[in-house]
Structures are given as structure tokens and as C-alpha cells.
Design a protein around this motif. Structure first.
Motif, PDB file in Angstrom:
ATOM      1  N   GLY A  45     -13.586  -2.706   7.316  1.00 27.71           N
ATOM      2  CA  GLY A  45     -12.906  -2.582   8.594  1.00 27.71           C
ATOM      3  C   GLY A  45     -13.319  -1.384   9.411  1.00 27.71           C
ATOM      4  N   VAL A  46     -14.569  -0.939   9.265  1.00 29.75           N
ATOM      5  CA  VAL A  46     -15.086   0.161  10.077  1.00 29.75           C
ATOM      6  C   VAL A  46     -16.482  -0.210  10.559  1.00 29.75           C
ATOM      7  CG1 VAL A  46     -13.764   1.970   8.884  1.00 29.75           C
ATOM      8  CG2 VAL A  46     -16.055   1.359   8.071  1.00 29.75           C
ATOM      9  N   TRP A  47     -16.888   0.396  11.681  1.00 25.03           N
ATOM     10  CA  TRP A  47     -18.270   0.314  12.133  1.00 25.03           C
ATOM     11  C   TRP A  47     -19.060   1.432  11.448  1.00 25.03           C
ATOM     12  CZ3 TRP A  47     -20.078  -3.684  14.704  1.00 25.03           C
ATOM     13  CH2 TRP A  47     -19.210  -4.446  15.494  1.00 25.03           C
ATOM     14  N   GLU A  48     -20.276   1.121  11.051  1.00 29.39           N
ATOM     15  CA  GLU A  48     -21.075   2.141  10.372  1.00 29.39           C
ATOM     16  C   GLU A  48     -22.560   1.921  10.613  1.00 29.39           C
ATOM     17  OE1 GLU A  48     -21.726   1.231   5.871  1.00 29.39           O
ATOM     18  OE2 GLU A  48     -19.616   0.765   6.302  1.00 29.39           O
ATOM     19  N   LEU A  49     -23.286   3.025  10.502  1.00 27.81           N
ATOM     20  CA  LEU A  49     -24.743   2.970  10.568  1.00 27.81           C
ATOM     21  C   LEU A  49     -25.309   2.400   9.278  1.00 27.81           C
ATOM     22  CD1 LEU A  49     -25.373   6.565  11.966  1.00 27.81           C
ATOM     23  CD2 LEU A  49     -25.801   4.433  13.215  1.00 27.81           C
ATOM     24  N   PRO A  50     -26.540   1.893   9.317  1.00 25.40           N
ATOM     25  CA  PRO A  50     -27.207   1.599   8.056  1.00 25.40           C
ATOM     26  C   PRO A  50     -27.325   2.884   7.227  1.00 25.40           C
ATOM     27  CG  PRO A  50     -28.449   0.728   9.916  1.00 25.40           C
ATOM     28  CD  PRO A  50     -27.392   1.626  10.483  1.00 25.40           C
ATOM     29  N   GLY A  51     -27.368   2.739   5.936  1.00 26.62           N
ATOM     30  CA  GLY A  51     -27.546   3.911   5.081  1.00 26.62           C
ATOM     31  C   GLY A  51     -26.793   3.768   3.780  1.00 26.62           C
ATOM     32  N   GLY A  52     -26.846   4.813   3.000  1.00 25.38           N
ATOM     33  CA  GLY A  52     -26.167   4.796   1.713  1.00 25.38           C
ATOM     34  C   GLY A  52     -26.629   5.944   0.837  1.00 25.38           C
ATOM     35  N   LEU A  65     -32.178   0.948   4.796  1.00 27.60           N
ATOM     36  CA  LEU A  65     -32.320   0.170   6.030  1.00 27.60           C
ATOM     37  C   LEU A  65     -32.815  -1.232   5.727  1.00 27.60           C
ATOM     38  CD1 LEU A  65     -32.261   0.185   9.167  1.00 27.60           C
ATOM     39  CD2 LEU A  65     -34.659   0.925   9.075  1.00 27.60           C
ATOM     40  N   GLU A  66     -33.818  -1.328   4.873  1.00 29.91           N
ATOM     41  CA  GLU A  66     -34.347  -2.663   4.543  1.00 29.91           C
ATOM     42  C   GLU A  66     -33.370  -3.461   3.694  1.00 29.91           C
ATOM     43  OE1 GLU A  66     -38.307  -4.816   2.609  1.00 29.91           O
ATOM     44  OE2 GLU A  66     -38.197  -2.623   2.772  1.00 29.91           O
ATOM     45  N   GLU A  67     -32.725  -2.806   2.716  1.00 31.51           N
ATOM     46  CA  GLU A  67     -31.804  -3.522   1.833  1.00 31.51           C
ATOM     47  C   GLU A  67     -30.608  -4.070   2.598  1.00 31.51           C
ATOM     48  OE1 GLU A  67     -30.714  -0.904  -1.301  1.00 31.51           O
ATOM     49  OE2 GLU A  67     -32.679  -0.975  -2.296  1.00 31.51           O
ATOM     50  N   LYS A  94     -37.844  -3.218   8.396  1.00 31.54           N
ATOM     51  CA  LYS A  94     -38.804  -2.485   7.594  1.00 31.54           C
ATOM     52  C   LYS A  94     -39.366  -1.312   8.394  1.00 31.54           C
ATOM     53  CE  LYS A  94     -40.197  -6.441   4.769  1.00 31.54           C
ATOM     54  NZ  LYS A  94     -41.333  -7.259   4.274  1.00 31.54           N
ATOM     55  N   ALA A  95     -39.460  -0.182   7.715  1.00 35.07           N
ATOM     56  CA  ALA A  95     -40.003   1.015   8.359  1.00 35.07           C
ATOM     57  C   ALA A  95     -40.839   1.774   7.344  1.00 35.07           C
ATOM     58  CB  ALA A  95     -38.880   1.902   8.889  1.00 35.07           C
ATOM     59  N   ASP A  96     -41.781   2.533   7.858  1.00 35.50           N
ATOM     60  CA  ASP A  96     -42.590   3.410   7.015  1.00 35.50           C
ATOM     61  C   ASP A  96     -41.870   4.747   6.894  1.00 35.50           C
ATOM     62  OD1 ASP A  96     -44.548   5.246   6.047  1.00 35.50           O
ATOM     63  OD2 ASP A  96     -46.126   3.900   6.752  1.00 35.50           O
ATOM     64  N   PRO A  97     -41.787   5.328   5.683  1.00 38.79           N
ATOM     65  CA  PRO A  97     -41.118   6.633   5.546  1.00 38.79           C
ATOM     66  C   PRO A  97     -41.661   7.704   6.483  1.00 38.79           C
ATOM     67  CG  PRO A  97     -41.481   5.671   3.379  1.00 38.79           C
ATOM     68  CD  PRO A  97     -42.182   4.779   4.369  1.00 38.79           C
ATOM     69  N   VAL A  98     -42.925   7.579   6.887  1.00 35.77           N
ATOM     70  CA  VAL A  98     -43.457   8.595   7.814  1.00 35.77           C
ATOM     71  C   VAL A  98     -42.791   8.497   9.179  1.00 35.77           C
ATOM     72  CG1 VAL A  98     -45.669   8.660   6.611  1.00 35.77           C
ATOM     73  CG2 VAL A  98     -45.386   7.158   8.589  1.00 35.77           C
ATOM     74  N   GLU A  99     -42.151   7.368   9.473  1.00 30.58           N
ATOM     75  CA  GLU A  99     -41.445   7.203  10.737  1.00 30.58           C
ATOM     76  C   GLU A  99     -40.004   7.677  10.656  1.00 30.58           C
ATOM     77  OE1 GLU A  99     -42.996   6.409  13.318  1.00 30.58           O
ATOM     78  OE2 GLU A  99     -44.862   5.623  12.491  1.00 30.58           O
TER      79      GLU A  99
END
Length: 347
Positions: free
Chosen positions: A226-233, A249-251, A256-261
Motif C-alpha cells: 500500500g505504498v508507492w516506491e522506487l525500484p530497489g532493494g 531494477l531488472e528483477e 536492463k542497465a549496465d552497472p557503468v550507467e
């Protein structure tokens, strides 16, 4: 009693205080393992009343004897011995360049090493004062062999092991209950790194990820809680915050993103239920794919939000996500709960 001030040592010697006499086993071991070479030069540290210094001088060494107690040195000088000079010196606080000679064939510390506070530093400086082939000889009581109330004058086995580290030769001999150590060949070791025992859980650590679409809208998920949240963990063991952000982010969204980004912009710390919580604010600048609900047990849907709408969501915003958003757009969200913020310079 363990003396820690010079005045205590002065009072001890001025009052007739003495220490254990140099015994026959010590004399025999010194003659056997550190005989005086031709022109041999010795340094006796913590010489006290000079008994060991006089023995070394009688064995063929020229001896510099040092102590920080003037009362002890005054009494030691009453016995004139050829080849022996006394000097007041505190080996922990004074510059060793004040010694009469730059290097020695033998350095001795008898019944005094337990009183040295900065042992590692002092030991390293003494290594530098040995001539090639020279030896450091430490004679010390052993903790297991003295009463509990006298442990402060002795070394335990762990301290003896530390003293013997970093030498090509580190022989130990028994001298009527004293440990007599003969250390030769300074051999610096490569640094090692170790943990302690398994720690008890103490804090929550993780990353909050900010991604925006081409219109500058930010991605938030409507959580089953019941909350809005960003991707993450939470980050996995041995995983840095940027890598954790890209993985989460992908899970969670299939993006998909490169860690360098991924760039860590700040470290945030607050607490939840009395547990410290550390959140890395991570900005991901490039990604591929479209957001999908990859973990329906956690997130019902993902939505792109205009920034101006964030203060008007109508439903709660997950506190760590709000703090991360405030890193990226300071002042956008009013009335945020307290947080400790540590900005990270962009390399």
C-alpha cells in the motif's frame, strides 16, 4: 603494580625498588645466542640500574644504556664500567635519532616490553636500528607464570606471537621461567586482512533506484504493502550499491542497465523499528526495455510519474524512496522525515 608515569618509576628507584636479578640461565643464553662480535655495539633499553648493560659490556660489547627514569640512571652511573654510557631516553616519545649510534649489533629489552604501550610502532623503529646480522633480544615474564595481580608486567602468548612476527628467525628460550626471545632478520610481511567472529545482524542496507523516461518522468511501483516506491532493494553479500541497483531494477521491472550507467549520488541513513537503515540513492541514466511486473508478490504495477505529481500521490510514498527522490530533486517533497545524508561526489 604497573607504572605508567615517569614519576612513579623515579619514586620506585629512589625508594630502593629493584627487579629480578640477571640469572645464570639468562647469562648462559646470551653468551650462546648473542655473543659479542668484534667491535660489537649494543643498546640496552629500559636499563634500570644497569645490571644487564654492565654484563653486556663485560662480554665485549660497547653499550649504550637508556632509561626514562633519571633516578635509575643516577644510581646506575655510580658503577663506572668501561665501554658503557648511560642516557635518559623515552623510546616511545623521544626521537630515536637522539641515540648515540645509528645502528646496533644487539638491542636488548629486559623485563620492560610489557610496559611499552605502542609496541608495534616501537618494534618497527627498533628493527630499523639493527645492523645486518644483528639481533633484538627481549626477555620477559610470561602471563601464565605470574599471579593474576601481576599480569601487567608480563606478556601472554598472543603478545609473544605478535612480537615474533616479521623476522626471518625468532627463537624462544626458557630462562628460569622467563621467555628469552632472539629475533633476527627483519622481514616485512605483506598485509593481511581478516574479519572477527560472525557479527550479529545490525542494519538494513540497500539501494533505491531512480530511472526516468524520455519525458523526464520517474518510475514508481504500487506496492502490495500500500505504498508507492522506487525500484530497489537490499544488496547481496559482496555486492556494491550500484550493482545491487542494476540487479534489483531488472528483477523487479525487467529493465536492463549496465552497472557503468549507475551512479551512487548519496548514502542515506535513518532507522526503522530501532534498526539502522542505510539506503544508497542510485541514478541509472540509461536502460533498455519496458517496465513489467516481474515480482507480483511485491509490486502490483509500475507507473511513470510526472515530477510535479509526486507531492500529490494521494497514497503514502515509501520513506527511503522519498529520501532518494529528494537527493535527485531537492525540495520537491515537503515534510520529509529526518535522515542523515552523505552526498557522494560524482567521479
Amino acid at each position: 603494580m604497573v607504572f605508567v608515569r615517569r614519576e612513579q618509576w623515579d619514586a620506585h628507584y629512589a625508594g630502593g625498588g629493584r627487579f629480578r636479578e640477571l640469572g645464570p640461565a639468562e647469562r648462559r643464553l646470551l653468551a650462546e645466542h648473542v655473543p659479542a662480535p668484534a667491535g660489537g655495539l649494543a643498546l640496552d633499553i629500559g636499563c634500570g640500574l644497569g645490571e644487564l648493560a654492565r654484563h653486556l659490556a663485560g662480554s665485549g660489547y660497547r653499550v649504550d644504556a637508556v632509561d626514562w627514569s633519571e633516578a635509575a640512571l643516577t644510581q646506575a652511573r655510580r658503577t663506572d664500567t668501561a665501554g658503557l654510557t648511560y642516557r635518559r631516553l623515552d623510546i616511545e616519545r623521544n626521537d630515536l635519532d637522539r641515540l648515540p649510534h645509528p645502528a646496533y649489533d644487539l638491542i636488548t629489552v629486559r623485563l620492560g616490553w610489557a610496559f611499552v604501550r605502542d609496541r608495534t610502532r616501537v618494534l618497527n623503529r627498533l628493527r630499523e636500528r639493527l645492523r645486518p646480522g644483528g639481533a633484538l633480544c627481549v626477555i620477559t615474564p610470561v602471563a601464565d607464570a605470574v599471579p593474576d595481580e601481576r599480569r601487567g608486567i608480563a606478556l601472554d602468548e598472543r603478545e609473544i606471537a605478535l612480537l615474533r612476527t616479521g623476522w626471518t628467525s625468532a627463537d624462544r628460550h626458557d630462562a628460569d621461567g622467563l621467555a628469552l626471545l632472539v629475533l633476527r632478520g627483519p622481514s616485512p610481511t605483506a598485509p593481511e586482512y581478516a574479519g572477527k567472529s560472525r557479527p550479529s545482524p545490525h542494519a538494513l542496507t540497500g539501494a533505491g533506484v531512480v530511472v526516468t523516461d524520455r519525458a523526464g518522468r520517474v518510475l514508481l511501483g504500487w506496492s502490495v504493502r500500500g505504498v508507492w516506491e522506487l525500484p530497489g532493494g537490499k544488496n547481496d553479500a559482496d555486492e556494491d550499491f550500484a550493482a545491487a541497483a542494476v540487479r534489483e531494477l531488472e528483477e523487479e521491472t525487467s529493465l536492463k542497465a549496465d552497472p557503468v550507467e549507475a551512479r551512487v549520488r548519496a548514502i542515506l541513513m535513518d532507522s526503522v523499528h530501532g534498526i539502522p537503515r542505510v539506503t544508497a540513492a542510485v541514478r541509472v541514466s540509461a536502460f533498455t526495455g519496458e517496465p513489467l511486473v516481474a515480482e507480483p508478490r511485491l509490486i502490483r504495477r509500475w507507473e511513470w510519474h510526472d515530477l510535479d505529481d509526486l507531492p500529490l500521490l494521494g497514497e503514502p510514498l515509501f520513506t527511503p524512496s522519498a529520501h532518494v527522490l529528494d537527493v535527485m530533486w531537492p525540495g520537491l517533497l515537503p515534510g520529509l522525515p529526518p535522515v542523515h545524508r552523505y552526498p557522494v561526489a560524482d567521479g
